[in-house]
Design a protein around this motif. Structure first.
Motif, mmCIF file in Angstrom:
data_model
loop_
_atom_site.group_PDB
_atom_site.id
_atom_site.type_symbol
_atom_site.label_atom_id
_atom_site.label_comp_id
_atom_site.label_asym_id
_atom_site.label_seq_id
_atom_site.Cartn_x
_atom_site.Cartn_y
_atom_site.Cartn_z
ATOM 1 N N SER A 1 -4.510 6.044 -15.293
ATOM 2 C CA SER A 1 -3.738 5.133 -15.950
ATOM 3 C C SER A 1 -2.160 5.250 -15.602
ATOM 4 N N ILE A 2 -1.308 6.514 -15.258
ATOM 5 C CA ILE A 2 -0.753 6.082 -14.655
ATOM 6 C C ILE A 2 0.074 4.601 -13.765
ATOM 7 N N GLY A 3 -0.872 5.622 -12.954
ATOM 8 C CA GLY A 3 -0.702 4.639 -11.773
ATOM 9 C C GLY A 3 -1.342 3.251 -11.981
ATOM 10 N N PHE A 4 -2.421 2.622 -12.858
ATOM 11 C CA PHE A 4 -2.752 1.150 -12.726
ATOM 12 C C PHE A 4 -1.164 0.957 -13.358
ATOM 13 N N ILE B 1 -7.298 -0.400 -5.230
ATOM 14 C CA ILE B 1 -6.565 0.618 -4.373
ATOM 15 C C ILE B 1 -5.841 1.886 -4.958
ATOM 16 N N SER B 2 -5.747 1.275 -6.232
ATOM 17 C CA SER B 2 -4.316 1.937 -7.129
ATOM 18 C C SER B 2 -5.280 3.418 -7.372
ATOM 19 N N PHE B 3 -6.274 3.432 -7.737
ATOM 20 C CA PHE B 3 -7.639 4.334 -8.031
ATOM 21 C C PHE B 3 -7.758 5.261 -6.896
ATOM 22 N N VAL B 4 -8.309 4.430 -5.886
ATOM 23 C CA VAL B 4 -8.537 5.588 -4.489
ATOM 24 C C VAL B 4 -7.773 6.859 -4.104
ATOM 25 N N MET C 1 1.244 -1.059 -0.151
ATOM 26 C CA MET C 1 0.446 -0.204 0.205
ATOM 27 C C MET C 1 0.757 1.384 0.392
ATOM 28 N N LEU C 2 1.591 0.898 0.612
ATOM 29 C CA LEU C 2 3.300 2.317 1.071
ATOM 30 C C LEU C 2 3.167 2.695 -0.737
ATOM 31 N N SER C 3 3.513 1.501 -1.192
ATOM 32 C CA SER C 3 4.175 2.360 -2.254
ATOM 33 C C SER C 3 3.492 2.295 -3.383
ATOM 34 N N LEU C 4 1.921 2.629 -3.093
ATOM 35 C CA LEU C 4 0.900 2.901 -3.793
ATOM 36 C C LEU C 4 0.565 4.567 -3.941
ATOM 37 N N TRP C 5 1.127 4.816 -2.685
ATOM 38 C CA TRP C 5 0.783 5.998 -2.284
ATOM 39 C C TRP C 5 1.962 7.133 -2.814
ATOM 40 N N LEU D 1 -6.252 -7.702 -8.687
ATOM 41 C CA LEU D 1 -7.203 -6.739 -8.954
ATOM 42 C C LEU D 1 -7.665 -5.642 -7.857
ATOM 43 N N PHE D 2 -7.617 -6.291 -6.722
ATOM 44 C CA PHE D 2 -7.871 -4.997 -5.243
ATOM 45 C C PHE D 2 -6.790 -4.464 -5.349
ATOM 46 N N GLY D 3 -5.149 -4.543 -5.667
ATOM 47 C CA GLY D 3 -4.134 -3.549 -6.328
ATOM 48 C C GLY D 3 -4.036 -2.809 -6.862
#
Length: 192
Positions: free
Chosen positions: A40-43, A74-77, A1-5, A69-71
């Protein structure tokens, strides 16, 4: 999660949240148009992280497809939250996203069980997107309990809906003030 934020934070630091030709589009069109680029880049970032966990690091994950899929969800959010804060509030939004990051690392229950956290973090825990994102990914890693997944997805959807509303309805009214604040901060020489 940290890496996505953190990926979202880095992205809003590297790319402009404002469109090139602002006068040609209404404010909500500007907001959603740029948001689509950032999401899109976040995905792509998320696919690197989740597929890297699965196939490069060979981490044992009980449900690999839901994990990816959950990732993505979460990335979208996360990307929507960070992008909206910066798009609507400028540098103040970047600071808010960093403060949220610090609060979430400490209060989401990802590093220590919530029951062992200080009272303040126990109190803010239910209001942090990380709390539900971490729980959602734990479900994919250890085996899915549908009721928990449903609850986590509902809360993440609420966070997304709230922040999308902020972006859609407040970007226009706050844009002039934000632009003036950004101009003054740049003139001060303290900020880039």
């Amino acid at each position: 999660m940290l890496s996505l934020w953190v990926g979202a934070l880095l992205l809003v630091s590297l790319l402009s949240t404002d469109p090139v030709q602002m006068s040609d589009y209404r404010t909500h069109e500007q907001y959603f148009g740029k948001l689509a680029t950032f999401v899109s880049i976040g995905f792509l970032q998320t696919l690197v992280v989740t597929l890297g966990n699965l196939y490069v690091l060979n981490i044992g994950i009980a449900e690999s497809v839901p994990f990816v899929l959950f990732g993505l969800g979460i990335s979208f959010v996360f990307m929507t939250i960070v992008y909206t804060l910066v798009s609507v509030f400028g540098d103040v939004g970047k600071a808010a996203a960093i403060v949220m990051l610090v609060l979430q690392i400490a209060g989401s229950g990802g590093t220590y069980p919530v029951a062992l956290l200080p009272e303040f973090f126990q109190m803010v825990h239910p209001f942090l997107p990380f709390s539900y994102a971490i729980d959602l990914m734990r479900e994919a890693v250890g085996g899915i309990v549908a009721a928990r997944v449903g609850t986590d997805l509902k809360f993440l959807a609420v966070f997304a809906a709230m922040i999308l509303s902020v972006g859609a309805f407040l970007k226009g009214p706050l844009q002039k003030g934000t632009n003036q604040l950004m101009k003054k901060s740049r003139e001060s020489g303290l900020f880039l």
